[in-house]
Design an enzyme around this catalytic site. Structure first.
Site, PDB file in Angstrom:
ATOM      1  CE  LYS A  77     -16.590  -6.469   4.188  1.00  0.00           C
ATOM      2  NZ  LYS A  77     -17.827  -6.777   3.470  1.00  0.00           N
ATOM      3  CG  MET A 107      22.919  12.378   3.147  1.00  0.00           C
ATOM      4  SD  MET A 107      24.059  13.476   2.255  1.00  0.00           S
ATOM      5  CE  MET A 107      23.104  13.844   0.794  1.00  0.00           C
ATOM      6  CG  PHE A 131      -9.805  -9.139  11.640  1.00  0.00           C
ATOM      7  CD1 PHE A 131      -8.563  -9.563  12.110  1.00  0.00           C
ATOM      8  CD2 PHE A 131     -10.064  -9.224  10.282  1.00  0.00           C
ATOM      9  CE1 PHE A 131      -7.607 -10.070  11.234  1.00  0.00           C
ATOM     10  CE2 PHE A 131      -9.117  -9.733   9.404  1.00  0.00           C
ATOM     11  CZ  PHE A 131      -7.880 -10.148   9.878  1.00  0.00           C
ATOM     12  CD  GLN A 132      -7.285  -6.937   7.845  1.00  0.00           C
ATOM     13  OE1 GLN A 132      -8.203  -6.756   7.048  1.00  0.00           O
ATOM     14  NE2 GLN A 132      -6.108  -7.429   7.486  1.00  0.00           N
ATOM     15  CD  GLU A 188      -1.721  -2.334   1.797  1.00  0.00           C
ATOM     16  OE1 GLU A 188      -2.627  -3.185   1.928  1.00  0.00           O
ATOM     17  OE2 GLU A 188      -0.535  -2.530   2.162  1.00  0.00           O
TER      18      GLU A 188
END
Length: 560
Positions: A159, A472, A109-110, A47
């Site tokens: 959802k 760097m 959940f999630q 993602e």
């Protein structure tokens, strides 16, 4: 229609041509609609890659980039990309799924509070609990993302909203309480800025990312033509003025050119246009532009006097203020003659200390690599970078002739930005060559997106500036930490050619300077995506460099 269909129809109304995303449980109904309606979608492999790809798409086009992720870890994986876009004022709309309405707030959940998490790094965000709110919310999200100072907006959708039905009507416009789409300022302040310029003897323009975002580089160039004022840019302003243009001094700041930094210190009027006086530009604030009055053209009032106090503040959209400034300056006659002695002085500074580097026998120098790419790349090539030494060398040595052709993570400095952003840029501009400069450290941050390039035949050219160190950081350790290279050496690092080939992308390795032109030329003109692993020495410093806490005129010009 249902909520999922309403989301896609709203994206169409906003002219969205493609989205970048990754499916999951909370967005299954949205992805079912994407499948059924054949909505253009690029499946990334993480993602974070979706957010960076949408960012690259937005920077290359000026359009709003769109990323989609599921709830919980899907949304939290977007966070780095959202923060990257926020720091560089890139317009994004990030659509995330949320658990269903009955489960919100129950540690389901999630479940993650993505609105709470992203509040500090978005212009605004929404939690949508009813399908009837979708058209209004999405219209507002796009208006907020693209107007004024652009930035990311998060739209979190429960959802069950995707399956709810609604009578769809998309608003033609919106009225947002406390937010205006009119960014016109006070014309008297533009007049004051013109008077200050006409009265100056040693004026200097410093151009930031706002010039690119507002598509006003043409206005800037007309002002430069009319006045002969020397100009410099920030990292985000690269491309506003071509490298070869008269009186252009290159990039300013920590790794800016000698001429740009010294001109800032010697000028009597600094005209800052669409930039925020970031610490990488100013270095020690107390020692910044000590002889100058400051004129600040800026769309966001938050940036006025935040880091550097201005003497003249021109608040408003550059699309309003710069055309007006051109008009006001014309009333002051021929300014080129007035500024000619100062202009010659800045040219002499450039001649006195040009960008340069020392070669090492039998090795490809990183600066030499950038110069060779300059010679071989198409005139309209889009250059993308990751973050680190290669980023600064690209900023110093790339000849970027137009805005939106140098894409880099400036404010947040996000390693891993480059590859997905380059994919997004190439999807946006399929007819243009897209070349990524990355390091063997940065490429590993989001190397999984090589598979995305392969699966979608996105013909990015990935140049790895491979020095076997975190460049760097080792430079700082070399200069300021007694060469104690703590956890920054990458001996026996991954075989990137094999890695790319394992993911379906052609790859080659270049380490012989005698073969650089031929091998690089063949790779850059090859079909499809290509990874080019270029071996360079690991003991090269990015110079000039202004050490932390020093003023711009205290540059380190040579390595020990």
């Amino acid at each position: 229609m249902n909520g999922a269909q309403a989301v896609l129809e709203s994206l169409r109304k906003e002219g969205v041509r493609v989205v970048f995303g990754y499916p999951g449980g909370a967005v299954l109904d949205l992805y079912d609609a994407i499948y059924q309606e054949k909505f253009p979608h690029i499946l990334v492999r993480h993602e974070q890659g979706a957010a960076h790809a949408a960012d690259g798409y937005a920077r290359a086009t000026g359009e709003v980039g769109v990323a989609i992720a599921t709830s919980g870890p899907g949304g939290t994986n977007l966070v780095t990309g959202i923060a990257t876009a926020y720091m560089d004022s890139v317009p994004l709309v990030c659509i995330t799924g949320q658990v269903g309405n009955p489960y919100i707030g129950k540690d389901s959940f999630q479940e993650a509070d993505i609105c709470g998490i992203t509040t500090p790094i978005t212009k605004h965000n929404y939690l949508v609990k009813s399908a009837k709110d979708l058209p209004q919310v999405l219209k507002e999200a796009f208006v907020i993302a693209r107007t004024g100072r652009p930035g990311p907006v998060t739209v979190d959708i429960a959802k069950d909203v995707f399956t709810q039905e609604l009578d769809y009507a998309y608003p033609a416009g919106v009225h947002l309480k406390g937010y205006s789409e009119d960014f016109t300022g006070d014309a008297a302040m533009v007049e004051a800025a013109a008077e200050a310029i006409a009265s100056a003897k040693r004026p200097l323009l410093i151009l930031g990312g706002g010039v690119t975002l507002s598509d006003t580089a043409g206005d800037v160039r007309e002002i430069l033509d009319a006045t002969g004022i020397p100009a410099t840019t920030t990292l985000m302003g690269i491309g506003c003025v071509p490298k070869a243009r008269e009186n252009f001094l290159g990039m300013a700041g920590m790794h800016g050119t000698y001429a740009a930094n010294m001109a800032i210190q010697e000028c009597d009027l600094l005209i800052a246009v669409g930039m925020r006086f970031d610490d990488r530009v100013t270095s020690r604030v107390e020692g910044f532009a000590p002889r100058a009055k400051i004129v600040h053209f800026e769309v966001d009032p938050v940036e006025i006097d935040k880091n550097i106090v201005a003497d003249c503040r021109v608040l408003g959209d550059l699309r309003w203020s710069l055309p007006l400034l051109k008009e006001k300056l014309r009333a002051h006659g021929d300014l080129r003659a007035r500024f000619s002695p100062w202009s010659r002085c800045t040219v002499e500074m450039n001649n006195e200390q040009p960008l340069s580097y020392k070669k090492q026998e039998g090795l490809i120098m990183p600066q030499q690599l950038i110069e060779m790419v300059n010679e071989l790349a198409a005139d309209d090539a889009i250059i993308v970078t990751d973050v680190g030494q290669h980023q600064m060398w690209a900023a110093q040595y790339c000849d970027v002739k137009e805005p939106r052709r140098f894409l880099t993570s400036g404010g947040l400095g996000t390693m891993g930005y480059g590859l997905p952003a380059a994919i997004g840029a190439k999807v946006a501009r399929p007819g243009q060559q897209v070349i990524l400069f990355t390091g063997d450290g940065s490429i590993m941050m989001n190397c999984q997106e090589i598979a995305t390039a392969a699966a979608n035949d996105v013909a990015v050219k990935i140049i790895v500036v491979h020095n076997r160190v975190l460049g760097m950081v080792t430079q700082w350790q070399r200069m300021f930490y007694g060469k104690r290279y703590s956890q920054t050496l990458l001996p026996g690092s991954t075989d990137l050619v094999k890695l790319a080939e394992a993911m379906g992308v052609k790859a080659c390795r270049i380490k012989d300077p005698a073969r650089l032109r031929d091998d690089l030329g063949a790779a850059l003109t090859s079909e499809g995506p290509m990874l080019i692993d270029v071996i360079v020495p690991g003991n090269v410093d990015v110079l000039p460099m202004v050490p932390g806490g020093k003023s711009l005129d205290e540059m380190v010009l040579e390595s020990e």
